[in-house]
Design an enzyme around this catalytic site. Structure first.
Site, PDB file in Angstrom:
ATOM      1  N   GLU A   1       7.931   2.126   1.204  1.00 33.13           N
ATOM      2  CA  GLU A   1       6.976   2.826   2.063  1.00 33.13           C
ATOM      3  C   GLU A   1       5.876   3.446   1.206  1.00 33.13           C
ATOM      4  OE1 GLU A   1       7.086   6.078   5.716  1.00 33.13           O
ATOM      5  OE2 GLU A   1       8.584   6.242   4.124  1.00 33.13           O
TER       6      GLU A   1
ATOM      7  N   LYS B   1       4.772   2.055  12.049  1.00 33.73           N
ATOM      8  CA  LYS B   1       5.920   2.950  12.183  1.00 33.73           C
ATOM      9  C   LYS B   1       5.961   3.554  13.576  1.00 33.73           C
ATOM     10  CE  LYS B   1       8.093   6.675   9.446  1.00 33.73           C
ATOM     11  NZ  LYS B   1       7.867   7.503   8.229  1.00 33.73           N
TER      12      LYS B   1
ATOM     13  N   CYS C   1      11.273   3.641   7.417  1.00 31.38           N
ATOM     14  CA  CYS C   1      11.867   4.953   7.111  1.00 31.38           C
ATOM     15  C   CYS C   1      12.541   5.595   8.324  1.00 31.38           C
ATOM     16  CB  CYS C   1      10.811   5.869   6.504  1.00 31.38           C
ATOM     17  SG  CYS C   1      11.513   7.252   5.534  1.00 31.38           S
TER      18      CYS C   1
END
Length: 285
Positions: A47, A116, A157
């Site tokens: 990331e 995301k 994440c």
């Protein structure tokens, strides 16, 4: 392009991310080349691989797609004849910022883009508070892509904390989930491995996570420990926190074996637990 195969080598590049974007791109390209020379067919970055992680950095480092960072990823994929899962970069589009992962095939073509979905907004008193939503906008789609080896799902994440998302990927035939991430020194030791093993065991598929290397001088210190977990819930490859490349040999037939041995993913179960409210989150075929 590769021939159809049930086994392939996965490489996770645990990159040291510095303030210089050009240095980050050069180092990432060098490590992709190293991974390919070691037999990797799918190479994943962490990331925010081109940028320090933090809300104050996102606008400064943000790019449109295509842009310099994604051009470097496309070039590395083509030159090394590998699939590249480009961790994530801060993306700017129409005045909005996103945390975005791009994926390239061995010809250098963009084949998937994941923004995301679940933004990292937490407050653990006395330990860490962080609000990605101060700057970033969320994505609204699941993202998966096909390879000659298997279908692969992508999250970033905080996305790993949501089991429904992983279940949808598994229902759509993904055999491997890749989560570029940057867990911190509070949530990392507590939850990083636990979440990976949970998502893998729940869905009886491979789960891999890719972290930046740890920089003790950074304003946000990453946990590291990039890892791969098998469909049996075992950690089959991992590392500590320094810059390195983690390798794992993925056996798609083993996914089938585990699912046959403990058949929790019957069609009846899928029909019973289908997440209809998320049916509009469609991946990339």
């Amino acid at each position: 392009m590769f021939k159809m195969a049930s086994k392939f080598r996965l490489a996770l590049v645990q990159l040291t991310v510095r303030a210089s974007k050009s240095d980050n791109l050069a180092r990432a390209s060098a490590l992709i080349k190293e991974a390919a020379s070691s037999g990797a067919r799918v190479v994943a970055l962490p990331e925010c691989f081109n940028s320090p992680y933090g809300t104050k950095y996102f606008p400064e480092y943000a790019e449109a797609i295509p842009g310099p960072s994604t051009h470097a990823l496309s070039k590395a994929a083509k030159e090394n004849n590998v699939f590249v899962v480009g961790g994530s970069i801060p993306e700017e589009e129409n005045g909005n910022f996103y945390n975005t992962c791009t994926v390239y095939d061995p010809e250098g073509s963009l084949i998937a883009k994941h923004r995301k979905v679940h933004l990292f907004d937490i407050d653990v008193p006395g330990k860490i508070a962080f609000q990605e939503s101060e700057i970033l906008s969320p994505g609204n789609q699941l993202t998966f892509f096909n390879t000659p080896f298997c279908r692969i799902g992508v999250g970033i994440c905080y996305d790993i904390r949501f089991p429904e998302m992983a279940m949808l990927y598994a229902q759509r035939g993904c055999k491997l989930l890749l989560y570029p991430g940057a867990f911190n020194m509070t949530t990392g030791p507590a939850h990083w491995e636990l979440l990976q093993r949970g998502r893998a065991l729940d869905n009886q598929i491979y789960v891999a996570t890719v972290s930046p290397a740890r920089d003790e001088k950074a304003s946000y210190i990453a946990w590291g420990h990039s890892s791969v977990v098998s469909p049996w819930g075992e950690v089959i490859a991992t590392t500590e926190h320094q810059e390195t490349v983690v390798y794992a040999d993925i056996d798609v037939d083993y996914v089938k074996e585990v699912q046959q041995q403990i058949p929790v993913h019957s069609q009846k179960r899928q029909d019973l637990y289908r997440v209809e409210d998320l049916s509009d989150l469609v991946g990339v075929e």
